[in-house]
Write an enzyme that holds these catalytic residues in place. Structure first.
Site, PDB file in Angstrom:
ATOM      1  CD  GLU A 253     -38.027 -25.308 -25.675  1.00 43.03           C
ATOM      2  OE1 GLU A 253     -38.735 -24.288 -25.599  1.00 43.03           O
ATOM      3  OE2 GLU A 253     -37.407 -25.630 -26.709  1.00 43.03           O
TER       4      GLU A 253
ATOM      5  NE  ARG B   1     -41.280 -23.090 -25.913  1.00 41.67           N
ATOM      6  CZ  ARG B   1     -41.759 -23.732 -26.967  1.00 41.67           C
ATOM      7  NH1 ARG B   1     -43.054 -23.867 -27.121  1.00 41.67           N
ATOM      8  NH2 ARG B   1     -40.954 -24.255 -27.874  1.00 41.67           N
TER       9      ARG B   1
ATOM     10  CG  ASP C 207     -30.521 -21.468 -31.278  1.00 45.00           C
ATOM     11  OD1 ASP C 207     -30.308 -22.044 -30.200  1.00 45.00           O
ATOM     12  OD2 ASP C 207     -31.636 -21.498 -31.838  1.00 45.00           O
TER      13      ASP C 207
ATOM     14  CD  GLU D  41     -36.066 -18.841 -34.932  1.00 45.26           C
ATOM     15  OE1 GLU D  41     -36.182 -19.244 -33.755  1.00 45.26           O
ATOM     16  OE2 GLU D  41     -36.812 -19.230 -35.866  1.00 45.26           O
TER      17      GLU D  41
ATOM     18  CB  THR E  43     -34.155 -17.042 -26.660  1.00 39.40           C
ATOM     19  OG1 THR E  43     -33.893 -17.579 -27.955  1.00 39.40           O
ATOM     20  CG2 THR E  43     -34.667 -18.119 -25.726  1.00 39.40           C
TER      21      THR E  43
END
Length: 686
Positions: free
Chosen positions: A214, A218, A363, A555, A662
């Site tokens: 993360e 980010r 994913d 998404e 992502t």
């Protein structure tokens, strides 16, 4: 003055041993007292006592004027300043809250939202530029609410305005995660304040454990994207060169390198698979207390774009090698038909468990296969090979069709590929339609890609898959009372389920296969609306009690963005607009703003309502829905950004020249050189 590296940041790095100490040549910035080659390559780059660079050397004071002095001029200057301040106060405060004029985006957005509730035509703006501006307004409201009530903190509760009690201060997740959205939306003053915070308050010297994945996607991704946009798109939210003390453009890359130095300790596991967590202060990997310390496959396989781009910017190949080794270790497990398990252990480098899915924990691993290939301008075919193999495996083992409307779904095999298919889709899986389309054309418009010599039946079928899955994700939104998808949807299938591999053979495994006429027209039935809500496709979707929440996820909007850019079909914009309106109608947090007591009674009007923010929902199948009192950082970083790009011209931050990580942070495509290249080959398959 910006620092001057001793060599070009795009120069090839020195040759190093690929599987040597992963930290060799990379320790620095408070992590070790040992000399480090990387800091030697950039003069003063990691010195703790260095000051932040300026745009350029400028005097702090203007030179004294010569000539006769005018004693009355200072009085006029003061009078002029007072006049300007009064006018600003009158126009932007008194007039706003007296109802004479509104500069409050929250109040304006609330008035527009009423037209959505009333079904008035003004709620359906026909111009895409005007629709894009509504997205921008929603972002401004979201940002200003966070700025007012939770600035610098990593959690924002827009309903209660109560945030975490953290005496050490936050890491600025929301600021950095949303920084490139501010730039893309050309919000210059807000970029300026965000940069000031990064320059003066962003501090990684905190004894706290963070999630490696993360933080990479980010924080590291946000800083790298901000660096790229600020240097390559100077007209987006340009900052004034005359701002004395403003940090130079290398502020972002400097902070990114500091953060990366702290994150690489996660890769010091026995196998080289990164630990799920890492301590920022010590740069040591942290064993998590769940799943026997295993790292999810998404956490291991979705940090490559960020570290590879950082390696390109700094010329430091060790960043590249660390994350590339992870890809080799995953592939050494020889996943069946390219389908990985949901977890891998840092101790052994072996898969854990039997579950295969495209939802939570897996994913973005698949997403990064094709995006690594595109990021490096198709110079790393190993990742394209892995993507194609995985997509064929998905088609063979996970893709099925619903009983009534033949909606295409991607299910799960929780007990292994040879066991029963579980007909459920996380909303997270809705990244897949856009990613499949991106892989099929490389980001080119479909009409152009079809003219290329390497266009095949396989690619045509991939476009079909992306369209059909996109339709299913749209149905997941349409099936609820709010028009917003639940976190998880289950589907009703035939027994046994009809698999795509049985109904429509794989063109690679069956080279003589030619698509049937019904494939060219589409597989599923139309999503027709009936007044009594008895459409057959609704019976195919089952939303269970514990899965009804909506976390403002991006998404579906992400895939709509890709599908529109690639196919040019306006239906994807229309679907996006409907979803955006649903977000405005059902997730807005409204407050009543009273008029100022300073305004004379005779000029006061009725209280003004305004939207002060947006929140996740507890139940998408109830109106009004319970508000969870939490605004996710990706609401501003991804969801609103993808809406804005969906309603923009297709050549704005084009798919041909960029890849989005992502977390929706755009990076440029580039051609790797020197040590920045694929350093491994796949093990032979049967």
């Amino acid at each position: 003055m910006a620092y001057q590296p001793s060599r070009s940041p795009f120069a090839p790095a020195q040759q190093d041993g690929f599987y040597g100490n992963p930290r060799s040549g990379l320790r620095g910035y408070g992590l070790s007292n040992q000399p480090i080659p990387l800091s030697n390559k950039v003069n003063g780059y990691f010195e703790k006592d260095r000051t932040l660079p300026l745009y350029k050397d400028k005097p702090f004071f203007a030179p004294r004027r010569t000539g006769p002095r005018r004693r009355w001029k200072p009085f006029l200057n003061v009078l002029g300043v007072c006049t300007v301040l009064f006018l600003l106060y009158y126009n932007f405060y008194l007039r706003t809250w007296s109802g004479l004029q509104s500069n409050d985006k929250g109040a304006e957005l609330w008035k527009w939202a009423q037209t959505l509730e009333d079904g008035k035509s003004s709620g359906d703006l026909s111009d895409w530029t005007a629709r894009r501006e509504k997205v921008r307004d929603a972002f401004i409201v979201s940002w200003e609410g966070y700025e007012k009530n939770a600035w610098g903190y990593d959690q924002y509760r827009p309903v209660s305005n109560v945030n975490q009690a953290d005496t050490s201060g936050g890491l600025g997740w929301m600021i950095i995660d949303s920084l490139d959205t501010l730039m893309i939306m050309n919000l210059t003053s807000k970029v300026h304040r965000a940069r000031q915070w990064i320059s003066t308050s962003l501090n990684y010297d905190q004894d706290r454990d963070v999630n490696t994945f993360e933080t990479t996607i980010r924080m590291l991704g946000g800083l790298l994207s901000a660096h790229y946009l600020s240097t390559q798109y100077p007209d987006l939210a340009p900052l004034n060169d005359d701002d004395v003390g403003a940090a130079g453009e290398d502020l972002y890359i400097e902070k990114a390198a500091d953060l990366a130095e702290r994150l690489i300790g996660a890769f010091e596991s026995p196998s080289g698979i990164p630990w799920s967590n890492v301590n920022l202060n010590t740069s040591e990997g942290v064993v998590v207390h769940f799943d026997e310390g295993a790292t999810s496959i998404a956490e291991a396989g979705s940090v490559q774009l960020e570290f590879k781009y950082l390696a390109k910017l700094t010329g430091e190949a060790e960043y590249w090698k660390l994350v590339e080794r992870t890809m080799k270790l995953v592939d050494l497990q020889k996943p069946q038909d390219g389908l990985v398990r949901t977890a891998i252990h840092p101790d052994s480098g072996a898969f854990k468990g039997d579950s295969s899915s495209l939802g939570s924990k897996t994913d973005s691993y698949y997403e990064y296969l094709i995006k690594q290939y595109l990021q490096t301008s198709e110079q790393e075919p190993v990742y394209k090979e892995m993507w194609d193999e995985a997509l064929r495996g998905i088609r063979k083992h996970l893709v099925s069709f619903t009983k009534n409307a033949q909606l295409m779904i991607i299910g799960e095999r929780p007990q292994g590929l040879g066991q029963e298919l579980l007909p459920r889709m996380d909303h997270l899986v809705c990244f897949m339609p856009g990613t499949i389309a991106l892989g099929a054309t490389g980001g080119q418009p479909l009409s152009q890609a079809r003219k290329s010599a390497d266009w095949t039946q396989q690619r045509e079928d991939e476009i079909l898959m992306s369209r059909e899955l996109m339709k299913t994700c749209w149905a997941m939104h349409q099936a609820t009372a709010t028009g917003l998808a639940a976190e998880i949807s289950h589907f009703v299938l035939d027994s046994p389920p009809v698999m795509m591999a049985d109904k429509y053979p794989d063109p690679v495994a069956n080279p003589n296969h030619a698509s049937k006429p019904e494939i060219l027209r589409g597989i599923s039935q139309p999503l027709e609306a009936q007044s009594d809500g008895s459409e057959p496709w609704r019976a195919d979707i089952d939303i269970r009690r514990n899965d009804r929440h909506n976390l403002q996820r991006p998404e579906t909007v992400e895939s709509l963005f890709y599908l529109y850019r690639i196919t040019g079909d306006d239906i994807y914009r229309q679907w996006g607009w409907e979803i955006f309106k649903s977000f405005i109608k059902h997730t807005a947090v409204v407050e009543k703003k009273s008029t100022s007591s300073r305004i004379p009674t005779s000029t006061k009007t009725a209280p003004v309502f305004r939207i002060k923010g947006f929140t996740s929902l507890g139940n998408v199948d109830a109106v009004p829905s319970y508000k969870r009192d939490n605004m996710e950082s990706y609401w501003m970083a991804e969801t609103l950004k993808y809406f804005y790009l969906l309603f923009s011209d297709r050549d704005f931050i084009s798919l041909e020249d960029h890849v989005f990580n992502t977390e929706a942070h755009p990076f440029p495509r580039f051609k790797p050189s020197g040590d920045l290249k694929t350093g491994w080959e796949r093990a032979p398959r049967k």
